[in-house]
Write an enzyme that holds these catalytic residues in place. Sequence first.
Site, mmCIF file in Angstrom:
data_model
loop_
_atom_site.group_PDB
_atom_site.id
_atom_site.type_symbol
_atom_site.label_atom_id
_atom_site.label_comp_id
_atom_site.label_asym_id
_atom_site.label_seq_id
_atom_site.Cartn_x
_atom_site.Cartn_y
_atom_site.Cartn_z
ATOM 1 N N HIS A 1 0.774 -1.223 0.106
ATOM 2 C CA HIS A 1 0.135 0.156 -0.150
ATOM 3 C C HIS A 1 0.895 1.257 -0.062
ATOM 4 C CE1 HIS A 1 -0.221 -1.802 4.528
ATOM 5 N NE2 HIS A 1 0.928 -1.258 4.091
ATOM 6 N N ASP B 1 7.349 3.033 1.297
ATOM 7 C CA ASP B 1 8.586 2.558 2.174
ATOM 8 C C ASP B 1 9.823 2.707 1.542
ATOM 9 O OD1 ASP B 1 6.790 1.105 4.129
ATOM 10 O OD2 ASP B 1 5.874 0.286 2.145
HETATM 11 P P1 NAD Z 1 1.229 -11.397 12.197
HETATM 12 O O1 NAD Z 1 2.285 -12.352 12.822
HETATM 13 O O2 NAD Z 1 0.224 -10.530 12.840
HETATM 14 O O3 NAD Z 1 0.332 -12.646 11.180
HETATM 15 C C1 NAD Z 1 0.875 -13.501 10.459
HETATM 16 C C2 NAD Z 1 -0.191 -14.633 10.762
HETATM 17 O O4 NAD Z 1 0.398 -15.671 9.771
HETATM 18 C C3 NAD Z 1 -0.547 -15.019 12.337
HETATM 19 O O5 NAD Z 1 -1.840 -15.103 12.395
HETATM 20 C C4 NAD Z 1 0.162 -16.322 12.234
HETATM 21 O O6 NAD Z 1 -0.405 -17.340 13.089
HETATM 22 C C5 NAD Z 1 0.198 -16.837 10.691
HETATM 23 N N1 NAD Z 1 0.941 -18.101 10.391
HETATM 24 C C6 NAD Z 1 2.061 -18.229 10.828
HETATM 25 N N2 NAD Z 1 2.691 -19.450 10.102
HETATM 26 C C7 NAD Z 1 1.660 -19.872 9.385
HETATM 27 C C8 NAD Z 1 1.386 -21.073 8.786
HETATM 28 N N3 NAD Z 1 2.175 -21.981 8.533
HETATM 29 N N4 NAD Z 1 0.299 -21.183 7.881
HETATM 30 C C9 NAD Z 1 -0.548 -20.050 8.200
HETATM 31 N N5 NAD Z 1 -0.697 -19.108 8.779
HETATM 32 C C10 NAD Z 1 0.486 -18.814 9.443
HETATM 33 O O7 NAD Z 1 2.029 -10.612 10.885
HETATM 34 P P2 NAD Z 1 1.607 -9.136 10.430
HETATM 35 O O8 NAD Z 1 2.367 -8.142 11.139
HETATM 36 O O9 NAD Z 1 0.196 -9.379 10.103
HETATM 37 O O10 NAD Z 1 2.157 -9.411 8.973
HETATM 38 C C11 NAD Z 1 1.990 -10.387 8.312
HETATM 39 C C12 NAD Z 1 2.954 -10.334 6.750
HETATM 40 O O11 NAD Z 1 2.406 -9.095 6.140
HETATM 41 C C13 NAD Z 1 4.373 -10.018 7.043
HETATM 42 O O12 NAD Z 1 5.105 -10.700 6.198
HETATM 43 C C14 NAD Z 1 4.428 -8.733 6.951
HETATM 44 O O13 NAD Z 1 5.751 -8.280 6.525
HETATM 45 C C15 NAD Z 1 3.530 -8.504 5.655
HETATM 46 N N6 NAD Z 1 3.049 -6.924 5.438
HETATM 47 C C16 NAD Z 1 2.854 -6.609 4.221
HETATM 48 C C17 NAD Z 1 2.250 -5.331 3.795
HETATM 49 C C18 NAD Z 1 1.925 -5.177 2.438
HETATM 50 O O14 NAD Z 1 1.464 -4.107 2.329
HETATM 51 N N7 NAD Z 1 2.166 -5.863 1.386
HETATM 52 C C19 NAD Z 1 2.193 -4.482 4.903
HETATM 53 C C20 NAD Z 1 2.227 -4.760 6.336
HETATM 54 C C21 NAD Z 1 2.750 -6.295 6.467
#
Ligand code: NAD
Length: 467
Positions: free
Chosen positions: A175, A261
């Site tokens: 985003h 970012d």
């Molecule tokens: P988080 O730890 O809160 O959530 C991740 C979820 O993944 C958790 O609920 C966890 O239980 C689950 N998980 C872990 N292993 C798993 C597996 N094997 N199978 C299924 N689920 C599993 O993390 P977050 O802060 O919400 O971030 C999630 C991801 O999104 C990160 O990689 C972060 O870097 C990314 N992110 C991307 C953007 C973007 O714009 N693309 C923005 C922010 C964060």
Amino acid sequence: MAKTNISIIGAGSAVFSLRLVSDLCKTVGLHGSKVTLMDIDESRLNSVHTLASRFTSEMNTELIFEKTTDLREAIKGSDFVINTALIGGHAFLDRMRSIGERHGYFRGIDSQEFNMVSDYYTLTNWNQLSHFLKVAQTMEELCPDAWLLQAANPVFEGTTLIRRNSRIKMVGFCHGHYDVFDVSEHLGLEKEHIDWQVAGVNHGIWMNRFRYKGEDAYPLLDRYIRESGQIQFKPKTPFNIQMSPASMEMYGFYGNMPIGDTVRNSGWKYHYNQETLEKWYGSPWGSPDSEPGWNWYKEQLGQITSATMGLAQAMTHFPQVSLATLISEGAKVFSGDVALEASRLYNPSEMSGEQHIPFIDAIVNDNKARFVVNVLNDGTIEGIEKDVAVEVPATVDSSGIHKEEISPKLPDRVIEWYLKPRVLRMEWALEAFMKRDPNLIVEILLKDPRTRSLEQAEAVVREIFGN
Ligand code: NAD
């Protein structure tokens, strides 16, 4: 109104889960669809499922929410798979960072030139990259015609890796590009009259086009910079750095404004230590990627997770109380930002800004719209290899993704001094991962200004990867 099957992997994600659920409820064209929530953490999964089911009934959407802890069950029969999972969670990232710091690598070994974002691990989180491939391979087997929407980081490495190793249809989303509007707001420009493009790679995008009412708007930015030069930069949050001195300096050097970012993903010159960070990104945090900045972010994520679980519990205990009342009562306990996020989720006229659900709507219902997508370059950005994922604007409709021509082109300075070195680092990281070769990580560290000796680089890699 078309019914489709969507699965969300890592549905307990603090960042994404409720935003996606809430966007789905507000997207009339997808009502009646089935959404399978998948996570290995049952308590997070149950909370999100309870909330999602309640959202849908109170907003009269007829979405069907199912839940599972099994990846194959979630993926089977899907038309769209959204991957938000973070393998090992933030605890893993913290552990890797602290090992790195013990060996003299400020902010850990995954913080690298042009990749300073603190949850964007490209060197140590091989489990995350393996999971990306596992999702794609499972899709090839169980739903080969489905779309994979990649939200989990690293989106740049992940999109390139998956597209090179799988035939699955895929797009990566971020985003960060919305900060174009932060720039234009500072200049007092009306959003609807701006003509803009961004191009580059994920977390490395540059505003190649910036026009206002048909005229080049860069001179307005230059004037703003000249006039605001004497005012001390004071961010409201660690993320509020689009107009920071770092951003202005990068613009001066590269010739286009870095967006979102990208401002964090500068060089070591801006990141040497806390004092340097505050000089370029403002006090008290000095960017989201400083120790205080990242602690602030993790505190917010913790509050969102607690709020989600607390709300789900309250719903079970007080089934007669409306969701709107529970959200407004709960909001009193949390910080302003979390409370604002909660009220937005329930506001029927406000989408979250995440692109995933509008993208599905565009594909399924031919609801044509503009997105910023991560897809293979295929000649869109000159000077970058075809099989490297780039982040560029595109129109999406039921016939797929149609990338815009990048006009004007990115300056040579951006291509040669930023994008090419960043692409090279992506290639190094992917080769180390594909060969599962920690010696290649040592080689990467030998080019790192924090490395003082071969022994230092070998010791940190040994502690992380074992012998
Ligand atoms: P988080 O730890 O809160 O959530 C991740 C979820 O993944 C958790 O609920 C966890 O239980 C689950 N998980 C872990 N292993 C798993 C597996 N094997 N199978 C299924 N689920 C599993 O993390 P977050 O802060 O919400 O971030 C999630 C991801 O999104 C990160 O990689 C972060 O870097 C990314 N992110 C991307 C953007 C973007 O714009 N693309 C923005 C922010 C964060």
